[in-house]
Design a protein around this motif. Structure first.
Motif, short mmCIF file in Angstrom:
data_model
loop_
_atom_site.label_atom_id
_atom_site.label_comp_id
_atom_site.label_asym_id
_atom_site.label_seq_id
_atom_site.Cartn_x
_atom_site.Cartn_y
_atom_site.Cartn_z
N GLU A 96 0.83 -1.21 0.00
CA GLU A 96 0.00 0.00 0.00
C GLU A 96 0.86 1.26 0.00
OE1 GLU A 96 -2.60 -0.21 3.31
OE2 GLU A 96 -3.75 -1.92 2.55
N SER A 112 2.40 1.62 -3.37
CA SER A 112 1.38 2.05 -4.32
C SER A 112 1.16 3.56 -4.25
CB SER A 112 0.07 1.31 -4.03
OG SER A 112 -0.96 1.76 -4.87
N CYS A 133 4.10 5.22 -5.91
CA CYS A 133 4.04 5.11 -7.37
C CYS A 133 3.07 6.14 -7.95
CB CYS A 133 3.62 3.70 -7.77
SG CYS A 133 4.87 2.44 -7.49
#
Length: 361
Positions: free
Chosen positions: A347, A350, A353
């Motif tokens: 998480e 993510s 990113c």
């Protein structure tokens, strides 16, 4: 008795409980707790003089909060909003400042500072600093990151985190790595000792007396480390360290090794050594994922406490200092508390990113 008689002050059970809660709460402002105490003492029938004497306050102060409570209840004990001068900075100025900070670069450097931004926006540098602080903006700071390009990143993270959170039975989990090129630095002049009113003094320059490589294996269960210093960090030295581990681990235990993708760890000779010993199981961290190896935490500890501020006349002196630190560390060692799950790591990556994909180059 002289003076006007005091108005009677009675409290309901609910109001009394609320005031007691304010008095006992460690998070309430002390001024508010003191006012609640005044009301409670007044409800017990104490006069303003007695209250002021016990709380070391003036009689007018006690009388003020007594009257405020009688008129407004508990709400009256809180401070009222005070009028102030109108705000001198408009919303448009704040928006312009934050837009420049986040979307542009300073012409005379790599980042904005308070003075350069103040000269452009025509605000004072203290105002710029205050607004940056309010919005949590820090142009002078950077955080380093590196996203893994390993195609098996997810599988490797789940494998290693699973070892940390649920270690196998009748096995030892060792986080293994080497700290290369530790320099034996000797200050050019004697260090000035720490004293009252001044810090320890060291010269800014130094003399290099060679380097050593520290191999370390951190026991996940106990927090203790197995170490060995070598001149170089080739596969030959790594094999010698594996032999050192083999002598220090009970023969009836399986050994799980967490290592990174350094070429030395994957040498053909190393693979043959491991293949000849079935009780050894190797878990490679993802590419650019050495932060998953807990021994890196210990390397930071020994760097801060035994290496960085040291002064060593030769490599032998440096190695002796490392050994002395390890000998003192192991008897008091405690395992590191690993709480991150694989899903929480994914998480976080993510979110990173998404931020990276939204940036402009």
């Amino acid at each position: 008795m002289l003076g006007r008689p005091l108005k009677s002050l009675t409290l309901s059970s609910e109001t009394h409980a609320q005031l007691q809660s304010i008095v006992r709460s460690p998070s309430m402002p002390q001024a508010l707790a003191r006012r609640a105490r005044i009301v409670l003492m007044a409800a017990e029938g104490m006069s303003n003089s007695e209250i002021s004497h016990q709380l070391s306050l003036s009689r007018p102060t006690v009388g003020l909060w007594r009257e405020r409570f009688l008129a407004q209840g508990i709400v009256g004990l809180y401070d009222e909003l005070r009028p102030g001068a109108p705000r001198s900075i408009t919303d448009e100025q704040i928006q312009s400042l934050m837009h420049r900070t986040l979307q542009t670069k300073s012409e005379d450097g790599t980042h904005w500072n308070c003075r350069s931004m103040a000269s452009v926006t025509k605000l004072s540098k203290s105002t710029v600093q205050r607004l940056w602080s309010a919005f949590g903006v820090q142009p002078h700071r950077q955080k380093h990151f590196k996203l893994s390009t390993d195609p098996f990143f997810v599988e490797k993270v789940r494998d290693i985190v699973g070892l940390y959170l649920d270690p196998p039975d009748k096995a030892m989990v060792l986080c293994v790595d080497e700290k290369c090129q530790i320099q034996a630095l000797d200050r050019t002049q004697p260090m000035l000792p720490l004293g009252l009113g001044y810090v320890e003094g060291v010269t800014h320059d130094y003399v290099r007396h060679g380097t050593t490589t520290l191999f370390a294996a951190l026991d996940l269960a106990s927090g203790q480390v197995i170490t060995q210093c070598r001149k170089r960090h080739r596969h030959q030295e790594f094999l010698q360290f594996l032999g050192h581990i083999d002598k220090n681990v009970p023969e009836d235990l399986d050994v799980h090794l967490v290592v990174d993708n350094y070429t030395t760890h994957k040498h053909a000779t190393v693979k043959r050594w491991l293949a000849d010993r079935p009780r050894y199981h190797v878990h490679y961290t993802p590419t650019y994922g050495s932060w998953l190896n807990q021994v890196e935490i210990w390397f930071n500890i020994i760097t801060q406490r035994a290496i960085r501020r040291g002064s060593f006349r030769n490599v032998k002196d440096l190695i002796a200092n490392i050994k002395r630190f390890v000998d003192n560390y192991n008897p008091k060692a405690r395992p590191f508390a690993w709480t991150a799950t694989a899903d929480s790591i994914f998480e976080k990556i993510s979110r990173l990113c998404k931020v990276v994909s939204g940036t402009r180059h």
